[in-house]
Scaffold this active site. Structure first.
Site, PDB file in Angstrom:
ATOM      1  N   SER A   1      -9.177  60.822  57.650  1.00 18.24           N
ATOM      2  CA  SER A   1      -9.603  60.294  56.351  1.00 18.24           C
ATOM      3  C   SER A   1      -8.498  60.454  55.315  1.00 18.24           C
ATOM      4  O   SER A   1      -8.332  59.614  54.435  1.00 18.24           O
ATOM      5  CB  SER A   1     -10.857  61.030  55.859  1.00 18.24           C
ATOM      6  OG  SER A   1     -12.002  60.592  56.519  1.00 18.24           O
TER       7      SER A   1
ATOM      8  N   HIS B   1     -14.981  63.030  48.453  1.00 19.38           N
ATOM      9  CA  HIS B   1     -14.224  62.457  49.575  1.00 19.38           C
ATOM     10  C   HIS B   1     -13.407  61.263  49.083  1.00 19.38           C
ATOM     11  O   HIS B   1     -12.185  61.211  49.258  1.00 19.38           O
ATOM     12  CB  HIS B   1     -15.192  62.063  50.686  1.00 19.38           C
ATOM     13  CG  HIS B   1     -14.540  61.643  51.964  1.00 19.38           C
ATOM     14  ND1 HIS B   1     -14.210  60.338  52.242  1.00 19.38           N
ATOM     15  CD2 HIS B   1     -14.173  62.363  53.055  1.00 19.38           C
ATOM     16  CE1 HIS B   1     -13.669  60.262  53.445  1.00 19.38           C
ATOM     17  NE2 HIS B   1     -13.630  61.487  53.966  1.00 19.38           N
TER      18      HIS B   1
ATOM     19  N   ASP C   1     -16.101  54.225  49.872  1.00 18.66           N
ATOM     20  CA  ASP C   1     -16.246  55.625  50.258  1.00 18.66           C
ATOM     21  C   ASP C   1     -17.467  56.257  49.579  1.00 18.66           C
ATOM     22  O   ASP C   1     -18.455  55.559  49.305  1.00 18.66           O
ATOM     23  CB  ASP C   1     -14.962  56.383  49.890  1.00 18.66           C
ATOM     24  CG  ASP C   1     -14.653  57.494  50.877  1.00 18.66           C
ATOM     25  OD1 ASP C   1     -15.285  58.559  50.775  1.00 18.66           O
ATOM     26  OD2 ASP C   1     -13.778  57.300  51.733  1.00 18.66           O
TER      27      ASP C   1
END
Length: 475
Positions: free
Chosen positions: A436, A272, A230
């Site tokens: 996600s 994220h 990621d």
């Protein structure tokens, strides 16, 4: 009189046939290559980054005219050299056509560093395409190879797999053919095992774990490694905007890797990947979980195929059990080099959990990779794809056939939002929208299942074991 004419005609015909087949075929640009944690469509990325190119076959051109491919099981230097020669040959065929029809001149295919060398070998008048006759162009055609130069790119390498090559050279964006028609099949397949070839190694590669936990060489419980491929992972001193210390004891920092800069700095300015790790940690009941931060995305939220493939191969090499891939991209055609990576992941019994994408489209009609491998007849058993649902309605990417997506996770509102645990491990705030953040809830469930199953991992076993009332539901 007729006989000499016939002989001349036959000689001309033979020469024409030989000359035609020596040209090869002209490569064409056929698409683009990119991945995004936000489910970005290929087309907008292509418009903003014209240097990103997806190429059909086993070779994939990245920005800066670089190509990534598998050379197959044999990673000896000789085979790598053969792969490079194949690319050079294809580039040469393109330039032969261009020179023959008068569109290009031999000097145009030389780099600055090669110009002097080429010009010393042959002397040319000032460029004047109309005056260059067919015979002069033919002479150029058979000298094109002198100017083609493709080399392995050693400026961007990582500890993943010698079979994955990143090549650099002029005009690699023209490549489209499959250098390895079989996609670079890995050795020691089940067919090999049936034929008695290296059966012991085959069994070792495919053997499922038979215990709840594994024991290391020092007698201590071995860590359950979870890869976060990621935007990075914040922990301890890698604080960006808030205290991430609750993650620190659960990170194997010795394996963290930044594939963008080829170092160990995996700080996550986007947060994220960090939020995904929080979800997993707060929902996995396995006490010996250790995250491996694998940074492949920068602040633009865009990555390339090579870095992500290398991250998966790196995870396989270091015995990561489950990887979370909350990113992907649309592609009209399957990606052979990606399939080969997933084939190796399956052989290593590593599970890849994917987000289904956020654009609210049917991924049967608009394939989204790697999520679309969920129903692959060979690889689907180790790929799990997740989307979001609210009030029994899919609120993000869906599969009309029901085969491309395995599971859904309940969102808390019509905006497809999911709770993100805070820095103390609670689930108080904030919330984020997107598959996600649905995928890591399933990643946590897979971890719990593997750790608690004496029979080891199986996709059908895990889905069948999801308890009634869970927010994770079969699609």
């Amino acid at each position: 009189m007729k006989r000499p004419l016939i002989i001349i005609f036959l000689l001309f015909l033979i020469f024409s046939i030989f000359f035609y087949f020596s040209l090869g075929t002209e490569p064409k640009i056929v698409g683009e290559e990119v991945a995004s944690p936000k489910g970005t469509n290929f087309n907008p990325i292509l418009q903003k980054n014209a240097s990103y190119v997806y190429v059909e076959g086993a070779g994939y051109v990245l920005k800066d005219r670089k190509v990534v491919l598998f050379v197959g099981q044999d990673t000896a230097q000789a085979q790598r050299a053969d792969a490079i020669k194949s690319i050079e040959k294809e580039l040469e065929s393109y330039w032969k056509w261009q020179i023959l029809i008068g569109k290009k001149d031999i000097e145009e295919i030389t780099d600055e560093g090669q110009n002097d060398r080429i010009k010393t070998q042959r002397s040319y008048p000032e460029k004047n395409y109309p005056e260059k006759n067919i015979f002069r162009r033919i002479l150029d055609v058979f000298k094109v190879a002198d100017a083609i130069n493709v080399v392995r790119d050693n400026s961007k390498t990582c500890d993943c797999d010698d079979a994955l090559l990143l090549l650099a050279g002029k005009d690699l964006h023209l490549i489209q053919t499959t250098l390895n028609p079989d996609g670079g099949a890995v050795g020691n397949t089940l067919d090999d095992a049936k034929n008695g070839k290296d059966i012991a190694r085959q069994e070792q590669m495919l053997k499922l774990p038979q215990k709840d936990t594994e024991v290391g060489g020092d007698g201590k419980e071995a860590p359950f490694l979870v890869g976060i491929i990621d935007s990075g992972l914040n922990f301890g001193n890698a604080i960006v905007s808030q205290n991430e210390s609750f993650i620190t004891p659960f990170v194997n920092s010795s394996l963290n890797y930044n594939f963008l800069k080829n170092n160990v700095d995996v700080r996550d300015t986007l947060e994220h990947g960090t939020k995904i790790a929080r979800i997993i940690l707060s929902n996995a009941g396995v006490r010996n979980v250790k995250f491996v931060g694998l940074k492949t995305f920068d602040t633009t939220k865009v990555s390339n195929l090579y870095d992500n493939l290398c991250a998966i191969l790196y995870s396989i090499k270091h015995k990561v059990r489950v990887v979370n891939t909350s990113w992907g991209a649309f592609s009209e055609k399957p990606i052979p080099v990606f399939e080969e990576v997933l084939r190796r992941a399956k052989a290593a019994n590593m599970v890849v959990v994917c987000s289904a994408g956020n654009t609210n489209v049917d991924i049967d009609l608009n394939p989204y990779y790697p999520a679309c491998y969920a129903d692959h007849p060979e690889l689907g058993s180790h790929v799990i794809t997740v989307t979001s649902i609210f009030n029994k309605q899919i609120c993000q990417n869906y599969s009309s056939s029901g085969k491309k997506i395995d599971l859904t996770f309940d969102a808390i509102n019509e905006n497809c939002e999911h709770p993100i645990p805070d820095n103390l491990g609670g689930a108080t705030a904030p919330t984020e929208s997107g598959t996600s953040y649905a995928a890591p809830y399933v990643t946590a469930g897979v971890i719990n299942y593997i750790n608690g199953s004496s029979a080891g991992y199986s996709k059908s076993g895990y889905i069948g074991a999801i308890p009634t009332g869970s927010k994770i539901r079969p699609y």
